[in-house]
Enzyme design. Structure first.
Site, PDB file in Angstrom:
ATOM      1  N   GLY A  46       0.720  -1.126  -0.021  1.00 29.47           N
ATOM      2  CA  GLY A  46      -0.006  -0.073  -0.004  1.00 29.47           C
ATOM      3  C   GLY A  46       0.949   1.331  -0.094  1.00 29.47           C
ATOM      4  O   GLY A  46       2.015   1.210   0.273  1.00 29.47           O
ATOM      5  N   GLN A  51       3.409   9.938   0.951  1.00 32.20           N
ATOM      6  CA  GLN A  51       4.536   9.240   1.104  1.00 32.20           C
ATOM      7  C   GLN A  51       5.661   9.543   0.081  1.00 32.20           C
ATOM      8  O   GLN A  51       6.744   9.296   0.225  1.00 32.20           O
ATOM      9  CB  GLN A  51       4.212   7.647   1.198  1.00 32.20           C
ATOM     10  CG  GLN A  51       3.631   7.059   2.640  1.00 32.20           C
ATOM     11  CD  GLN A  51       3.600   5.942   2.431  1.00 32.20           C
ATOM     12  OE1 GLN A  51       2.456   5.369   1.835  1.00 32.20           O
ATOM     13  NE2 GLN A  51       4.279   5.061   3.127  1.00 32.20           N
ATOM     14  N   CYS A  93       5.811  -0.222   7.731  1.00 31.52           N
ATOM     15  CA  CYS A  93       5.195   0.903   6.944  1.00 31.52           C
ATOM     16  C   CYS A  93       6.575   1.111   6.032  1.00 31.52           C
ATOM     17  O   CYS A  93       7.608   1.177   6.486  1.00 31.52           O
ATOM     18  CB  CYS A  93       4.914   2.074   7.500  1.00 31.52           C
ATOM     19  SG  CYS A  93       4.572   3.593   6.533  1.00 31.52           S
ATOM     20  N   LEU A  94       6.454   1.405   4.631  1.00 28.83           N
ATOM     21  CA  LEU A  94       7.747   1.654   3.869  1.00 28.83           C
ATOM     22  C   LEU A  94       8.298   3.280   4.495  1.00 28.83           C
ATOM     23  O   LEU A  94       9.333   3.528   4.216  1.00 28.83           O
ATOM     24  CB  LEU A  94       7.110   2.067   2.519  1.00 28.83           C
ATOM     25  CG  LEU A  94       6.511   0.779   1.541  1.00 28.83           C
ATOM     26  CD1 LEU A  94       6.261   0.935   0.280  1.00 28.83           C
ATOM     27  CD2 LEU A  94       7.774  -0.286   1.809  1.00 28.83           C
ATOM     28  N   HIS A 135      -4.634   2.087   7.281  1.00 29.78           N
ATOM     29  CA  HIS A 135      -3.358   2.446   7.361  1.00 29.78           C
ATOM     30  C   HIS A 135      -3.029   3.611   6.383  1.00 29.78           C
ATOM     31  O   HIS A 135      -2.382   4.701   6.791  1.00 29.78           O
ATOM     32  CB  HIS A 135      -2.507   1.373   7.263  1.00 29.78           C
ATOM     33  CG  HIS A 135      -0.929   1.515   7.047  1.00 29.78           C
ATOM     34  ND1 HIS A 135       0.048   1.073   8.130  1.00 29.78           N
ATOM     35  CD2 HIS A 135      -0.204   2.425   6.393  1.00 29.78           C
ATOM     36  CE1 HIS A 135       1.035   1.261   7.833  1.00 29.78           C
ATOM     37  NE2 HIS A 135       1.343   2.423   6.783  1.00 29.78           N
ATOM     38  N   GLU A 136      -3.282   3.551   5.099  1.00 31.90           N
ATOM     39  CA  GLU A 136      -3.327   4.541   4.222  1.00 31.90           C
ATOM     40  C   GLU A 136      -3.755   5.623   4.216  1.00 31.90           C
ATOM     41  O   GLU A 136      -3.467   6.800   4.057  1.00 31.90           O
ATOM     42  CB  GLU A 136      -3.616   3.656   2.634  1.00 31.90           C
ATOM     43  CG  GLU A 136      -2.729   2.529   2.286  1.00 31.90           C
ATOM     44  CD  GLU A 136      -1.178   2.521   2.480  1.00 31.90           C
ATOM     45  OE1 GLU A 136      -0.510   3.690   2.493  1.00 31.90           O
ATOM     46  OE2 GLU A 136      -0.653   1.463   3.030  1.00 31.90           O
ATOM     47  N   HIS A 139      -2.304   7.762   6.594  1.00 33.35           N
ATOM     48  CA  HIS A 139      -1.071   8.337   5.994  1.00 33.35           C
ATOM     49  C   HIS A 139      -1.552   9.901   5.381  1.00 33.35           C
ATOM     50  O   HIS A 139      -1.009  11.084   5.638  1.00 33.35           O
ATOM     51  CB  HIS A 139      -0.472   7.831   4.692  1.00 33.35           C
ATOM     52  CG  HIS A 139       0.533   6.908   5.104  1.00 33.35           C
ATOM     53  ND1 HIS A 139       1.588   7.170   5.900  1.00 33.35           N
ATOM     54  CD2 HIS A 139       0.621   5.549   5.005  1.00 33.35           C
ATOM     55  CE1 HIS A 139       2.547   6.441   6.095  1.00 33.35           C
ATOM     56  NE2 HIS A 139       1.861   5.138   5.413  1.00 33.35           N
TER      57      HIS A 139
HETATM   58 NI    NI Z   1       2.709   3.310   5.535  1.00 36.64          NI
END
Ligand code: NI
Length: 173
Positions: A46, A51, A93-94, A135-136, A139
């Site tokens: 995701g 991000q 998370c990235l 989660h997204e 963000h």
């Molecule tokens: Ni994330």
């Protein structure tokens, strides 16, 4: 198509709520293509617009299994309109390097928004896709999964990260 740089904590851009998308134009399509390249390259399941430094309300995800064909899902201006149940799972998370923690989320969510063609969509998801959506969307609201853990755990992570960043810094002679 291009892989963009993924911003990582503690980058302040990740903390700013993203702006709603007003026009689904060529620029946005380019952003979505780049986001997909970036997510698959990472690899991740995701990604939110902010991000990669684009402060607009777009998320993408793909929760297909490795041996299945890709199943990219794009939601523009996503909004959770219903949620229920509770589930705890390990999240990473990235944008949060080298860390994962068990996070409690709603077990199912209904999300409304638009697809990349501008058609309204209504997603009713449970389990992993529901967790990814929450989660997204977090963000887009400037929130990271580490905001859901205890202050103590977060402080330990910050300390570890600071140490790591210090070690990485080249010596200036
Ligand atoms: Ni994330």
């Amino acid at each position: 198509m291009a892989v963009r740089k993924i911003l990582t904590y503690p980058d302040e851009v990740l903390r700013k709520p993203a702006e709603p998308v007003a026009d689904i134009d060529g620029r946005l399509q380019q952003l979505i293509n780049d986001m997909a390249d970036t997510m698959y390259h990472a690899p991740g399941i995701g990604l939110a617009g902010n991000q990669v430094g684009a402060p607009c309300r777009v998320i993408i995800f793909d929760v297909s299994a490795k041996d299945e064909p890709r199943d990219l899902c794009v939601v523009i201006n996503p909004e959770i309109i219903e949620s229920g149940g509770e589930v705890a799972s390990e999240e990473g998370c990235l944008s949060v390097v080298d860390y994962s923690a068990e996070i409690k989320r709603a077990q199912f969510v209904t999300v409304k928004g638009f697809d990349r063609e501008g058609n309204p969509v209504l997603l009713k998801k449970e389990g992993l896709p529901a967790i990814v959506l929450q989660h997204e969307i977090d963000h887009l609201n400037g929130k990271l999964f580490i905001d859901h853990i205890s202050r103590l755990k977060r402080e330990l992570y910050k300390r570890r990260l600071r140490k790591k960043l210090k070690e990485k810094r080249p010596r200036r002679l």
